[in-house]
Design a protein around this motif. Sequence first.
Motif, mmCIF file in Angstrom:
data_model
loop_
_atom_site.group_PDB
_atom_site.id
_atom_site.type_symbol
_atom_site.label_atom_id
_atom_site.label_comp_id
_atom_site.label_asym_id
_atom_site.label_seq_id
_atom_site.Cartn_x
_atom_site.Cartn_y
_atom_site.Cartn_z
ATOM 1 N N GLU A 1 -11.974 9.954 2.280
ATOM 2 C CA GLU A 1 -10.668 9.017 1.483
ATOM 3 C C GLU A 1 -11.429 7.870 1.534
ATOM 4 O O GLU A 1 -11.587 6.996 0.399
ATOM 5 C CB GLU A 1 -9.533 9.314 1.626
ATOM 6 N N CYS B 1 0.662 -1.690 0.231
ATOM 7 C CA CYS B 1 0.458 -0.160 -0.169
ATOM 8 C C CYS B 1 0.992 1.164 -0.381
ATOM 9 O O CYS B 1 1.646 1.101 0.327
ATOM 10 C CB CYS B 1 -1.028 0.041 1.137
ATOM 11 N N ALA C 1 -14.272 7.451 -0.725
ATOM 12 C CA ALA C 1 -13.798 8.622 -2.007
ATOM 13 C C ALA C 1 -13.163 7.183 -2.345
ATOM 14 O O ALA C 1 -12.861 6.870 -3.803
ATOM 15 C CB ALA C 1 -13.079 9.090 -1.735
ATOM 16 N N THR D 1 -10.058 6.041 -2.230
ATOM 17 C CA THR D 1 -8.821 6.363 -2.404
ATOM 18 C C THR D 1 -7.934 5.619 -1.240
ATOM 19 O O THR D 1 -7.264 5.143 -1.285
ATOM 20 C CB THR D 1 -8.487 8.076 -2.381
ATOM 21 N N GLN E 1 -6.379 2.430 1.187
ATOM 22 C CA GLN E 1 -6.075 2.129 1.352
ATOM 23 C C GLN E 1 -6.318 0.672 2.337
ATOM 24 O O GLN E 1 -6.059 -0.386 1.920
ATOM 25 C CB GLN E 1 -5.072 1.935 0.337
ATOM 26 N N LYS F 1 -2.182 6.230 2.353
ATOM 27 C CA LYS F 1 -3.305 5.972 1.973
ATOM 28 C C LYS F 1 -3.836 4.940 3.178
ATOM 29 O O LYS F 1 -4.965 4.421 2.696
ATOM 30 C CB LYS F 1 -3.194 5.858 0.566
#
Length: 760
Positions: free
Chosen positions: A453, A145, A456, A458, A460, A149
């Motif tokens: 996040e 990753c 969305a 994004t 991880q 994130k």
Amino acid sequence: MSDDKDVVIKEYTAPAGGWGSMKGMSRILPKEGISPDLLDALRRQNKPEGVMCVSCAWGKPAKPHIAEFCENGAKATAWELTGLRVTPDFFQQHTVSELESWPDYDLEQAGRLTHPMRYDAATDKYVAVGWQEAFDAIGTTLKACDPTKVVLYASGRASLETSFMYGLFARMWGQQNLPDSSNMCHETTSVGMKNAIGSPVATIQMEDYDKCDAIFAFGQNVGTNAPRMLHTLKDCADRGVEIVTFNPLRERGWERFADPQNPVQMAGGKPTQISSQYHQVKAGGDIAALLGMCKYVIEADDRAVAEGGARVLDHHFIEQHTVRFDEFATFCRNAHWDEIVHESGLSRNAIEGAARVYAKAERVIAVYGMGITQHRYGMDSLYMLINFLLLRGNIGREGAGPGPVRGHSNVQGQRTVGITEKTELAPVERLKELFEFEPPTEKGWDTVEACREIIAGTAQGFVQLGGNFLRATPEHAAMKKAWANLPITVHIATKLNKSHLVPGKQSYILPCLGRMEQDMQASGRQAVSMEDSFSHIYGSVGKATPAAETLLSEPAIVAGIAKAVLPPNPNVDWNAWVGDYGLVRHAIENVYPDKFANYNERLFEPGGFWKGNPAAHREWQTESGKAEFNVPRALNSSGFAEKDGRFRLVTLRSNDQFNTTIYGYDDRFRGIKGTRMVVMMNRADILRLGRNDGDTIALESDADDGVERVVDGLRIVEYNIPEGTIAGYYPELNYLIPLEHHALESHVPAAKSVPVRIRT
């Protein structure tokens, strides 16, 4: 699947504490299994060289009571030391989809987790996995990753030692996405008080309650959220301290209290009246109430000047220690009483009556909770409270100051040792020097940003050190859908909760020792430490038999993940730290020498050792170098306009609850038993809507964003609450909170004034 089949709504007339508290414990404790370990933990709880409660963060006195625990502390202890177990066989009997439909209470009652588990999508079940296998698999995925994130969330129950290791791991990995319980609750305090007086925490210590002559309380339910504080309030009331309370609901703990350790009161003696005045401010109305009191004392001082009388304000303090007083005083003088009355929901006489108490008191403590901080303009509420104290010099002297009451055991301490997304709050240069790596300087994600996040797509990955993040956050429908798409979720936990039952593409549950349990490592039995609401640090030693031999400690699990993700660093010996937590404390002392000098030697100091607070000595570490007055941007902190049919929803804990942990279905003080699906409403509001007490309704979001959010099956309960304000329980009503409905600067979800309406 409730433990109480019949719903009973009946006014509770007894005081807080007393026999009601004893009955509450007697109902809960047998369900978990009363054992010698449980009794020993309660005997030692919150005492020097004892075990620190996992519930609230109220201080631990140097000279404790015989029983230094409360009803909720006893419930939390029994919950951790339960005889019930969730073994691999349990997961073979139940799919994750089935368990996800269980109520929170039933999941908690399944018992303690015993083995590390991995989610198997093919069978929709968690299956047992070996510890090293789990660490290796987690490490392989996390290393693939982008570390910036991945979210590393921390619950307030984790110790200082674990929290330091967790934060260090994050930064050595190259990120600081470190949201925690403070982001959910008191971050407004951390930001606002730092701006206004240079300190992000309370300036008072417990002994200041022995020296004050007035207490002003705002937006805090002492009887449920910090019951041991009632002993302190009782002592204050007994010696004549005036206690003035502002809260939308009349909470029993602020009304009257019968001390369970007082034989006279337990034998039927008169309970102690706590509040001398009680003002039911409407949701978000604290700014206006405080403005009215400030206006009163400023104008009283103006009259004193004109008439040659004794001054009301502390002008010496204001001139020597503050800035922007003239701007604030002009704002107060120009404020109109009709606006103050409308926005506060209180009469002018009531506000002036409270202000007269303040004007004559020499030493004033301001107690507050999330009723101040969890609003769109929560920062303005907090600034007004600080303004109020500054007018008469009630910060930085004995018996006076702001006293935020933290609702979670070590949530304040986590921030102290580096659980923060903000580079300026982390000692990055010291970490670089001591451990020889390049700490990140880019701001990480807080709770709201992490949710953005995740939604969305994004983010991880999500690693959760305790807590129940998915259940606690706003925007639940979108969060739940997006959560299942996370590449990996990892949960360090003692019990099963809702967050575990929405697995990511890979999902692991890593069961840990509880704080009450004996933690044996290479160097012997280990102690951990935590920080209370007064910035005192305490050692804690668990002695109970662990729930299973297969459990690892929180430090061991954090170290296991760190070793699987990071390359070796000769300056950080994770294995040695797990073997001896004293080495972790030594590292903390090296990083924070001003706060943790002689850490190991002072670990079990009675009453804890104080980490210090410059503002308590009138050293103002602000931009101006002084304490700062601030003019509010609005007279109500809700952040949304009034309109027909719109209510301000306040979300609450019940008496049978700690955060998202549900102990039962008996909210004794509010007289609601057998259900959590209720909405408390003023009688006039019920009649105006053409409804009746006991009707079933649905609440829907009335935010101006076009998103449908609905909670159905709520029973109307007629209740003593201001018109236009309604109340219900979280986490059930978190579904109605938009993600973007948060305190503007601090990003705390604005759960104490949520715009809703009744669906027709």
